[in-house]
Design an enzyme around this catalytic site. Sequence first.
Site, PDB file in Angstrom:
ATOM      1  N   LYS A   1       0.875  -1.185   0.000  1.00 52.33           N
ATOM      2  CA  LYS A   1       0.000   0.000   0.000  1.00 52.33           C
ATOM      3  C   LYS A   1       0.908   1.230   0.000  1.00 52.33           C
ATOM      4  O   LYS A   1       1.550   1.542   0.993  1.00 52.33           O
ATOM      5  CB  LYS A   1      -0.921   0.000   1.225  1.00 52.33           C
ATOM      6  CG  LYS A   1      -1.912   1.154   1.217  1.00 52.33           C
ATOM      7  CD  LYS A   1      -2.875   1.063   2.379  1.00 52.33           C
ATOM      8  CE  LYS A   1      -4.021   2.048   2.266  1.00 52.33           C
ATOM      9  NZ  LYS A   1      -3.642   3.435   2.109  1.00 52.33           N
TER      10      LYS A   1
ATOM     11  N   GLU B   1      -1.054   4.522  -7.990  1.00 57.26           N
ATOM     12  CA  GLU B   1      -0.725   5.482  -6.932  1.00 57.26           C
ATOM     13  C   GLU B   1       0.541   6.218  -7.357  1.00 57.26           C
ATOM     14  O   GLU B   1       1.557   5.582  -7.677  1.00 57.26           O
ATOM     15  CB  GLU B   1      -0.516   4.696  -5.630  1.00 57.26           C
ATOM     16  CG  GLU B   1      -0.376   5.539  -4.400  1.00 57.26           C
ATOM     17  CD  GLU B   1      -1.713   5.952  -3.753  1.00 57.26           C
ATOM     18  OE1 GLU B   1      -2.795   5.704  -4.326  1.00 57.26           O
ATOM     19  OE2 GLU B   1      -1.648   6.544  -2.669  1.00 57.26           O
TER      20      GLU B   1
ATOM     21  N   PHE C   1      -2.214  -0.407 -10.262  1.00 58.36           N
ATOM     22  CA  PHE C   1      -2.790  -1.580  -9.594  1.00 58.36           C
ATOM     23  C   PHE C   1      -4.084  -2.095 -10.221  1.00 58.36           C
ATOM     24  O   PHE C   1      -4.581  -3.134  -9.823  1.00 58.36           O
ATOM     25  CB  PHE C   1      -2.975  -1.342  -8.088  1.00 58.36           C
ATOM     26  CG  PHE C   1      -3.796  -0.130  -7.706  1.00 58.36           C
ATOM     27  CD1 PHE C   1      -5.170  -0.146  -7.790  1.00 58.36           C
ATOM     28  CD2 PHE C   1      -3.157   1.017  -7.241  1.00 58.36           C
ATOM     29  CE1 PHE C   1      -5.908   0.961  -7.418  1.00 58.36           C
ATOM     30  CE2 PHE C   1      -3.897   2.139  -6.875  1.00 58.36           C
ATOM     31  CZ  PHE C   1      -5.284   2.107  -6.960  1.00 58.36           C
TER      32      PHE C   1
ATOM     33  N   ARG D   1     -17.276   0.782  -0.962  1.00 58.59           N
ATOM     34  CA  ARG D   1     -16.269   0.288  -0.034  1.00 58.59           C
ATOM     35  C   ARG D   1     -16.733  -1.082   0.414  1.00 58.59           C
ATOM     36  O   ARG D   1     -17.876  -1.251   0.817  1.00 58.59           O
ATOM     37  CB  ARG D   1     -16.212   1.225   1.169  1.00 58.59           C
ATOM     38  CG  ARG D   1     -15.119   0.938   2.157  1.00 58.59           C
ATOM     39  CD  ARG D   1     -15.198   1.875   3.339  1.00 58.59           C
ATOM     40  NE  ARG D   1     -14.959   3.268   3.005  1.00 58.59           N
ATOM     41  CZ  ARG D   1     -13.760   3.786   2.778  1.00 58.59           C
ATOM     42  NH1 ARG D   1     -12.683   3.035   2.857  1.00 58.59           N
ATOM     43  NH2 ARG D   1     -13.624   5.057   2.480  1.00 58.59           N
TER      44      ARG D   1
ATOM     45  N   LYS E   1      -7.709  -3.092   3.769  1.00 53.74           N
ATOM     46  CA  LYS E   1      -6.416  -2.445   4.012  1.00 53.74           C
ATOM     47  C   LYS E   1      -5.949  -2.751   5.428  1.00 53.74           C
ATOM     48  O   LYS E   1      -6.760  -2.958   6.339  1.00 53.74           O
ATOM     49  CB  LYS E   1      -6.506  -0.945   3.768  1.00 53.74           C
ATOM     50  CG  LYS E   1      -7.530  -0.220   4.593  1.00 53.74           C
ATOM     51  CD  LYS E   1      -7.611   1.243   4.163  1.00 53.74           C
ATOM     52  CE  LYS E   1      -8.781   1.919   4.855  1.00 53.74           C
ATOM     53  NZ  LYS E   1      -8.952   3.312   4.505  1.00 53.74           N
TER      54      LYS E   1
END
Length: 583
Positions: free
Chosen positions: A251, A301, A340, A417, A423
């Site tokens: 992450k 990201e 990703f 979500r 996470k």
Amino acid sequence: MLYSDIADVFDRLEGTSSRLEMTSIFSDFFKGLDPGSLRKIVYLSQGRLHPDFYNAELGMADKLVLRAISFTAGVSESKMDELWKKEGDPGKIAETLMKNRKQASLFSEPLTLEKVLKNLTMIESAEGRDSQDKKMKLLSNLLMDSNPVEARYLCRIVTGRMRIGAGSMTILDALAEAFGTKEDRPDIERGFNITCDLGFVAETLAIGGVEAVKKMKVTVGNPIKVMLAERLPSISLIMDRMGGRCAMEFKYDGIRVQAHIDRDSVKLYSRRLEDMTSNFPDIAAELRKQCRAERAIIEGECVAIDKDGNMLPFQNVTHRRKKHGMDQAVEDYPVKIFMFDILSVDDEDMTLRPLGERRSKLNETFGLSDMIQLTTMEVVNSPEEGEDFFNRALGKKCEGIMAKSLSQESVYRAGSRGFLWIKYKKDYEEALTDSFDLVVVGAFHGRGKRAGKYGALLMAAFDDESGKYCTVCKLGTGFDDAFLAGMPDMLDEYLSETHPSTVDAEMIPDVWFLPTVILEVVAAEISLSPIHTAAKSIMKDNAGLGLRFPRFTGRVREDKGPEECTTVNEIISMFEMQAQNKA
Ligand code: AMP
């Protein structure tokens, strides 16, 4: 169509705080509209002419709107100043002055939707030296022909602050009620999540019914609402939830970017749908170069790196969010993108394919380079392997890991979500809870050293079921002098004379704000609260959930819209996670 019919509907919406009533007012109105007008009126109801991601916006400054009002009503500047101090809403001022007007101009004609759209379009596109003057006159030209209620909403539309309390979720409810059934609501919402264009969804529905909406696809150029992750307090719980096997990825601590790559252009959107292409021109060019398809949509990201290619913390990449001096920032703050996900390739919608298939497609479609890389990903089969992967992620200066389901159902859930992605961050091991992104809904005047300023803020989380912002804490810690001094500039344009209908609060602040500005907050603990309204009566009768010892981290989440702040459901799951941790 007469603009007064539209303004009357906005007025009725503003007069109620019940979401059910708003839904039925809208749906009755929507049913009688032709599809093209429906599309435009949906945008107007959000204070816009186009979908949110559209580059241009009306966004007239309050001062300019006040000038247009005084020009139309023939009122002196000092009188306008006085009214502004009293009302703080150009819409209300315009309404009052139009009421006092003895008679409308001799040549006054009823305003039509067409005329309003024509002038607003010219306001939106006015450029150059005398653009401010042009905008002012175009608005005044409309105000000349307005009745008081029409004037109120014209001034609100041009500033982008409608104050009618009907967000996108209410419009989706109303669309389902007008053109389908309750059961169609998820399909209609998916249409919105994959196009981010409420007006387009409304028009498609009015023309072709729910069947047409079901056929909508992701398209290069229309940003897609991002998929979000749930959280769990330990790797072993994550592995349980994933059925003993999942993919894990590092992450990265940067800025999420959704890249829309076309044959000869690339657009980069933030998770808040802002166009960030000019902030990462180097990434945009390199993505085009490395993409083997004609068109593709990917997510990744963007992370800042040092001269040796090592990753730097988040703060470094924020230098790329500037409006000016980008050329220098591109040179001073080099970045990499870690891709990703892939959501579309050559017009083939990939969002309903399982993760494994999407990842293979991503590998096939892109060449890699120093700047363009893939997230580090491994298939993990046990908690021990997961712990090992997590430690390696921390060793590489990542925030933690993202666990992703590899099941056949592991589609890309735009705008939601869920537990397909979970996470796990370093903070979860150390602190009781993660940070919160909360929206400012009110302020308390300061005392002592903070006299004359705002001393504390009333902060809320979003309840995505009721569409309301529910309070969770009064925040007065973590503000430095510069932040305290800058607060009025940041917040006052969102002042609301009355308790906004979208805010659910029992604690009453000195001033209210329309929920807009988001601040990152940390806290010692989540506890049951007699005064805060988040999760009211869910964990315990008559108690909500509140934050103990909340502190501002210094980070204003400009990248998030109010509906993207921490949700009440997330706070409930963090509260449960905290209880498990304590146990
Ligand atoms: P959070 O902002 O804490 O809810 O975490 C979700 C964010 O993590 C996403 O929106 C991405 O910006 C970021 N992120 C970093 N690495 C990854 C990854 N490998 N997969 C998905 N998201 C990631």
